[in-house]
Design an enzyme around this catalytic site. Sequence first.
Site, PDB file in Angstrom:
ATOM      1  N   ASP A   1       0.833  -1.208   0.000  1.00  0.00           N
ATOM      2  CA  ASP A   1       0.000   0.000   0.000  1.00  0.00           C
ATOM      3  C   ASP A   1       0.866   1.256   0.000  1.00  0.00           C
ATOM      4  OD1 ASP A   1       0.763  -0.927   2.575  1.00  0.00           O
ATOM      5  OD2 ASP A   1      -0.691   0.376   3.548  1.00  0.00           O
TER       6      ASP A   1
ATOM      7  N   GLU B   1      -0.599  -2.042   5.290  1.00  0.00           N
ATOM      8  CA  GLU B   1       0.375  -1.992   6.389  1.00  0.00           C
ATOM      9  C   GLU B   1       0.368  -0.631   7.061  1.00  0.00           C
ATOM     10  OE1 GLU B   1       3.839  -0.953   8.579  1.00  0.00           O
ATOM     11  OE2 GLU B   1       3.427  -0.122   6.586  1.00  0.00           O
TER      12      GLU B   1
END
Length: 411
Positions: A96, A154
């Site tokens: 991400d 994350e």
Amino acid sequence: MSTHNAGTHAAHGDAHSTLADFINHHGVDTQWQRGFYEHMHAYPELSGEEQETAGFIQDKLREFDCEVITNIGGHGIVALFRNGEGPTVLFRADFDGLPVQEATGVPFASKNEGRMHACGHDMHTTALLGLCQILNESRNRWQGTFIALFQPAEETASGAAAMVADGLTSRIPTPDVCFGQHIVAGRAGKIMSMPGPALAACDTITIELFGRSAHGSMPHDSIDPTFLAAMIVVRLQGIVGREVSPEHFAVVTVGTLTSGHTNNTIPGSATLVLNCRFYDDDVKARTYAAIERVVRGECIASGCEKEPTFTYSNHGELTDNSPEVFGKVRPLFDAVFDDASVDAQRWTASEDFSEVPRAFGVPYFFWLIGANSDDADAPGNHMPDFIPDYEPVVSASNRAALAAVLAYLAV
């Protein structure tokens, strides 16, 4: 030293040298990786929104002889490489991006306004896919099962937990060990590793304070939550300074204080959002008890008629490297990287990587890789001008990942 021990040590040294030669030859930048990395960097997606990125990863995995499981805990992906009997090793990468406006000026800078791969997740993913290719093409050099885990979200410390909650532990084989790596500011290609606590545990604490609203000209009719919040902020600073031993590490940061919307109204409530980090769970528990005690005490002192509320979120467990796994992998790091393999210093940032091995109940090892320069002014993670030096970093990332995995799977 006995003759037997000397012979054993020499045998280990020869094995490490031979394996290091293979790693340094095969773990270099593969031809496609630069294009993959630049495309991923140019199109970052925020936590929980990584649909296109997940599809891009899956497209590459289709080129390998592996079983791919998708949509685990959102956009999570697992690729299983089976190669006979032997240990099972898991390697994780996150994918991400961040809500950061890029300022690197590179030709492949983010095309998604206000979003950027400012933490190196594009490099982490590129390296794990490189590892997949190397293992896929070198099955005569290893035996067992390799698990490549690609984790979303994350940055919100929610992706690993979401994958676990979605049945990860029952959907894939239980690994014997788990690995992960992260690029950081530092000399490009330097491998920094250590046993024990390496990255801090963290939590966000949102505290709602309830006062009594009144006109700004009549403060005596109010219970002023802004004044209350200010007193709490001051008192919180004393917890680390006066209640945590100087031998221990703790951070209590007030990230936001929100109260009121007009100049002539005392509001009825206020909100504090705290970021807290620790290397020791006992210190964490004592600090959280102290935070709640201070907040409740100040509310009593202000005469609040309603109890404050505490909401804990963005939880990250302590990253506590197994000394045994470190002891098995570090000698191979030293053989591969020579003086570029160094002892790490504890990093006060946090990661949710350890949620995966904790769910399986297995040991793990997480290390750092220098991304650009040892210069103290070099841009760090989450900065709009953070960008790794591609060639040395992708090579080091490939080789470190390969070294860790082959420390367990090599034949």
